[in-house]
Design a protein around this motif. Structure first.
Motif, PDB file in Angstrom:
ATOM      1  N   THR A 120      23.794-106.387  48.965  1.00 48.63           N
ATOM      2  CA  THR A 120      24.409-106.086  50.266  1.00 48.63           C
ATOM      3  C   THR A 120      25.316-107.242  50.676  1.00 48.63           C
ATOM      4  N   LEU A 121      26.561-107.168  50.295  1.00 48.50           N
ATOM      5  CA  LEU A 121      27.527-108.211  50.621  1.00 48.50           C
ATOM      6  C   LEU A 121      28.259-107.887  51.913  1.00 48.50           C
ATOM      7  N   PRO A 122      28.651-108.895  52.695  1.00 49.86           N
ATOM      8  CA  PRO A 122      29.535-108.633  53.832  1.00 49.86           C
ATOM      9  C   PRO A 122      30.807-107.931  53.359  1.00 49.86           C
ATOM     10  N   SER A 123      31.424-107.163  54.231  1.00 48.42           N
ATOM     11  CA  SER A 123      32.583-106.355  53.844  1.00 48.42           C
ATOM     12  C   SER A 123      33.742-107.204  53.323  1.00 48.42           C
ATOM     13  N   ALA A 124      33.793-108.471  53.727  1.00 48.22           N
ATOM     14  CA  ALA A 124      34.900-109.341  53.300  1.00 48.22           C
ATOM     15  C   ALA A 124      34.731-109.857  51.877  1.00 48.22           C
ATOM     16  N   TRP A 125      33.542-109.673  51.295  1.00 46.51           N
ATOM     17  CA  TRP A 125      33.290-110.178  49.941  1.00 46.51           C
ATOM     18  C   TRP A 125      33.204-109.018  48.969  1.00 46.51           C
ATOM     19  N   SER A 126      33.920-109.081  47.886  1.00 44.45           N
ATOM     20  CA  SER A 126      33.752-108.101  46.822  1.00 44.45           C
ATOM     21  C   SER A 126      32.687-108.600  45.848  1.00 44.45           C
ATOM     22  N   LEU A 127      32.115-107.681  45.086  1.00 51.78           N
ATOM     23  CA  LEU A 127      31.125-108.077  44.099  1.00 51.78           C
ATOM     24  C   LEU A 127      31.768-108.957  43.033  1.00 51.78           C
ATOM     25  N   ASP A 128      32.985-108.648  42.645  1.00 48.98           N
ATOM     26  CA  ASP A 128      33.670-109.480  41.645  1.00 48.98           C
ATOM     27  C   ASP A 128      33.828-110.912  42.143  1.00 48.98           C
ATOM     28  N   HIS A 129      34.175-111.058  43.420  1.00 52.38           N
ATOM     29  CA  HIS A 129      34.317-112.394  44.005  1.00 52.38           C
ATOM     30  C   HIS A 129      32.979-113.125  44.006  1.00 52.38           C
ATOM     31  N   ALA A 130      31.918-112.422  44.359  1.00 55.56           N
ATOM     32  CA  ALA A 130      30.586-113.028  44.382  1.00 55.56           C
ATOM     33  C   ALA A 130      30.165-113.488  42.984  1.00 55.56           C
ATOM     34  N   VAL A 131      30.400-112.632  42.001  1.00 52.90           N
ATOM     35  CA  VAL A 131      30.013-112.964  40.623  1.00 52.90           C
ATOM     36  C   VAL A 131      30.795-114.164  40.117  1.00 52.90           C
ATOM     37  N   THR A 132      32.108-114.173  40.323  1.00 48.21           N
ATOM     38  CA  THR A 132      32.919-115.295  39.833  1.00 48.21           C
ATOM     39  C   THR A 132      32.577-116.593  40.562  1.00 48.21           C
ATOM     40  N   THR A 133      32.162-116.497  41.822  1.00 45.62           N
ATOM     41  CA  THR A 133      31.723-117.690  42.560  1.00 45.62           C
ATOM     42  C   THR A 133      30.505-118.305  41.887  1.00 45.62           C
ATOM     43  N   ASN A 134      29.529-117.474  41.554  1.00 48.76           N
ATOM     44  CA  ASN A 134      28.330-117.999  40.902  1.00 48.76           C
ATOM     45  C   ASN A 134      28.621-118.510  39.489  1.00 48.76           C
ATOM     46  N   GLU A 135      29.489-117.832  38.774  1.00 42.91           N
ATOM     47  CA  GLU A 135      29.840-118.296  37.435  1.00 42.91           C
ATOM     48  C   GLU A 135      30.571-119.638  37.499  1.00 42.91           C
ATOM     49  N   ALA A 136      31.352-119.850  38.563  1.00 43.49           N
ATOM     50  CA  ALA A 136      32.068-121.118  38.725  1.00 43.49           C
ATOM     51  C   ALA A 136      31.128-122.279  39.017  1.00 43.49           C
ATOM     52  N   SER A 137      29.895-121.969  39.420  1.00 45.52           N
ATOM     53  CA  SER A 137      28.894-122.997  39.699  1.00 45.52           C
ATOM     54  C   SER A 137      28.169-123.471  38.442  1.00 45.52           C
ATOM     55  N   LEU A 138      28.288-122.736  37.351  1.00 48.85           N
ATOM     56  CA  LEU A 138      27.552-123.071  36.127  1.00 48.85           C
ATOM     57  C   LEU A 138      27.813-124.488  35.617  1.00 48.85           C
ATOM     58  N   PRO A 139      29.060-124.992  35.637  1.00 46.93           N
ATOM     59  CA  PRO A 139      29.276-126.367  35.153  1.00 46.93           C
ATOM     60  C   PRO A 139      28.463-127.416  35.902  1.00 46.93           C
ATOM     61  N   TRP A 140      28.085-127.133  37.136  1.00 47.70           N
ATOM     62  CA  TRP A 140      27.253-128.074  37.886  1.00 47.70           C
ATOM     63  C   TRP A 140      25.851-128.183  37.279  1.00 47.70           C
ATOM     64  N   ASP A 141      25.436-127.181  36.520  1.00 46.64           N
ATOM     65  CA  ASP A 141      24.177-127.242  35.780  1.00 46.64           C
ATOM     66  C   ASP A 141      24.376-127.738  34.351  1.00 46.64           C
ATOM     67  N   GLY A 142      25.646-127.898  33.942  1.00 46.89           N
ATOM     68  CA  GLY A 142      25.923-128.341  32.582  1.00 46.89           C
ATOM     69  C   GLY A 142      26.217-127.221  31.613  1.00 46.89           C
ATOM     70  N   ILE A 143      26.638-126.065  32.141  1.00 49.92           N
ATOM     71  CA  ILE A 143      26.968-124.906  31.314  1.00 49.92           C
ATOM     72  C   ILE A 143      28.443-124.575  31.488  1.00 49.92           C
ATOM     73  N   SER A 144      29.147-124.433  30.385  1.00 51.81           N
ATOM     74  CA  SER A 144      30.554-124.063  30.443  1.00 51.81           C
ATOM     75  C   SER A 144      30.715-122.593  30.805  1.00 51.81           C
ATOM     76  N   GLU A 145      29.935-121.735  30.141  1.00 53.21           N
ATOM     77  CA  GLU A 145      29.963-120.310  30.452  1.00 53.21           C
ATOM     78  C   GLU A 145      28.768-119.620  29.821  1.00 53.21           C
ATOM     79  N   VAL A 146      28.472-118.431  30.318  1.00 49.66           N
ATOM     80  CA  VAL A 146      27.545-117.514  29.668  1.00 49.66           C
ATOM     81  C   VAL A 146      28.374-116.307  29.265  1.00 49.66           C
ATOM     82  N   THR A 147      28.507-116.079  27.975  1.00 49.92           N
ATOM     83  CA  THR A 147      29.401-115.025  27.498  1.00 49.92           C
ATOM     84  C   THR A 147      28.802-113.646  27.747  1.00 49.92           C
ATOM     85  N   SER A 148      29.624-112.642  27.574  1.00 48.14           N
ATOM     86  CA  SER A 148      29.181-111.264  27.826  1.00 48.14           C
ATOM     87  C   SER A 148      28.061-110.836  26.881  1.00 48.14           C
ATOM     88  N   ASP A 149      27.951-111.511  25.712  1.00 49.25           N
ATOM     89  CA  ASP A 149      26.876-111.160  24.781  1.00 49.25           C
ATOM     90  C   ASP A 149      25.644-112.050  24.953  1.00 49.25           C
TER      91      ASP A 149
END
Length: 357
Positions: free
Chosen positions: A286-315
């Motif tokens: 349940t996201l506020p109307s101003a946030w899209s799910l894609d925006h929410a997902v990319t925000t969390n993925e952009a936080s991964l380097p702070w844990d020491g992860i470059s990316e988690v691939t689709s596989d």
């Protein structure tokens, strides 16, 4: 009408803390405590039963011998047939390790979680039970890795949930209102809370989305102030009690027969945590109307380097950041480029040998 059954499959410090909390929460008629050793399970079950009884609650708490490395695990799990399953296995808590003076990003310890969770998921998939599976071992990353490679947890607990009371209390103190009246919606990944719940005032935070309201009033500006305030916090055994409370909050929402708003991390294939609405074992984001799910997902993925992860691939492949690779190379003498369910056990054993040898 009978209430659901909960199986707590991991009896480490977090599983034990959750058992003690949920025994007092009056959510389940039956709580099953499972461990490789029946004696340990029975002792923990009895301890929780006495504590809950002293507080006037008498759920049916029973023990089972259940080892997910055993060939008969799936058959036993199918026979137990719980409605909810909680697991949090790890070969060693990150805060308990001896890093030999090397500063290791959190990602360096991921194999200690993924190795056991991969083994566990194989047995659970074979059991083919319809339980809601709450996987609490670094759920922001482990859960989506498992779900991108086959069967995986329904959701996790903790992380995105845990900074919220700090925000609510701060806003309430500023406005002179009740903390319960402060509604917060947040998108955040695991690394976020370690900067918000910290003795040092934050100067920079991992990417996140935040909206806070009191009635019709938008108080996001005040809520944002809260994030940067110093907040002494223990990252040791006591931290498990906080995460157990997050687990009770999640279970209370999921078992409700009317909709309840909360937050959950590790939902399906999605990295990080999100606001959700739960009811009768199901939930929706349940996201506020101003946030899209894609925006929410990319925000969390952009936080991964702070844990020491470059990316988690689709596989479902975890690609380490350069910082993590350098630290692992110093510790191990060589650095694995990536982590998968298939190589997690090998990496975990090499890491354990290095930090305990």
């Amino acid at each position: 009408m009978s209430r659901p059954t909960l199986l707590i499959l991991s009896l480490g410090e977090l599983g034990t803390s959750l058992l003690e909390a949920v025994a007092r929460a009056d959510l389940f008629d039956t709580i099953i405590v499972a461990s490789r050793g029946r004696k340990k399970a029975q002792e923990r079950a009895n301890n929780a039963a006495i504590g809950a009884g002293l507080e006037g609650l008498f759920p049916n708490i029973r023990s089972e011998e259940l080892d997910f490395n055993d060939p008969g695990f799936a058959l036993k799990l199918r026979a137990i047939s719980p409605d909810y399953i909680f697991t949090a296995p790890s070969l060693m808590p990150w805060w308990q390790t001896d890093n030999k003076g090397i500063e290791l990003p959190f990602a360096a310890f991921t194999s200690l979680h993924l190795s056991l969770m991969s083994t566990l998921r194989a047995g659970m998939a074979q059991a083919d039970c319809n339980a809601v599976w709450m996987g609490a071992s670094y759920p922001d990353v482990i859960n989506p890795v498992l779900n991108r490679t086959g069967f995986g947890p329904t959701c996790g607990i903790g992380n995105v949930q845990e900074p919220l009371p700090k925000i609510q209390s701060y806003v309430a103190a500023k406005l002179g209102c009740n903390a319960q009246d402060v509604k917060v919606q947040m998108v955040a990944q695991h690394a976020f809370e370690y900067h918000v719940l910290n003795a040092k005032a934050a100067s920079e935070l991992p990417p996140y989305l935040l909206r806070a309201t009191v009635g019709d009033r938008d108080v996001t500006d005040i809520a944002t102030e809260a994030l940067y305030q110093p907040f002494d916090f223990p990252y040791d055994l006591h931290f498990n009690r906080v995460t157990a409370s997050a687990g009770v909050q999640a279970l209370r929402a999921l078992t409700s027969d009317t909709p309840v708003d909360t937050h959950l991390p590790g939902i399906g294939t999605l990295i990080g945590g999100y606001p959700v609405r739960c009811c009768n074992g199901q939930f929706e984001i349940t996201l506020p109307s101003a946030w899209s799910l894609d925006h929410a997902v990319t925000t969390n993925e952009a936080s991964l380097p702070w844990d020491g992860i470059s990316e988690v691939t689709s596989d479902g492949t975890i690609v380490y950041s350069d910082t993590t690779l350098a630290a692992l190379h110093t510790l191990l003498g060589k650095a694995p480029d990536m982590l998968t369910p298939e190589n997690a056990q090998t990496q975990a054993q090499a890491l354990l040998s290095a930090i305990s040898g």
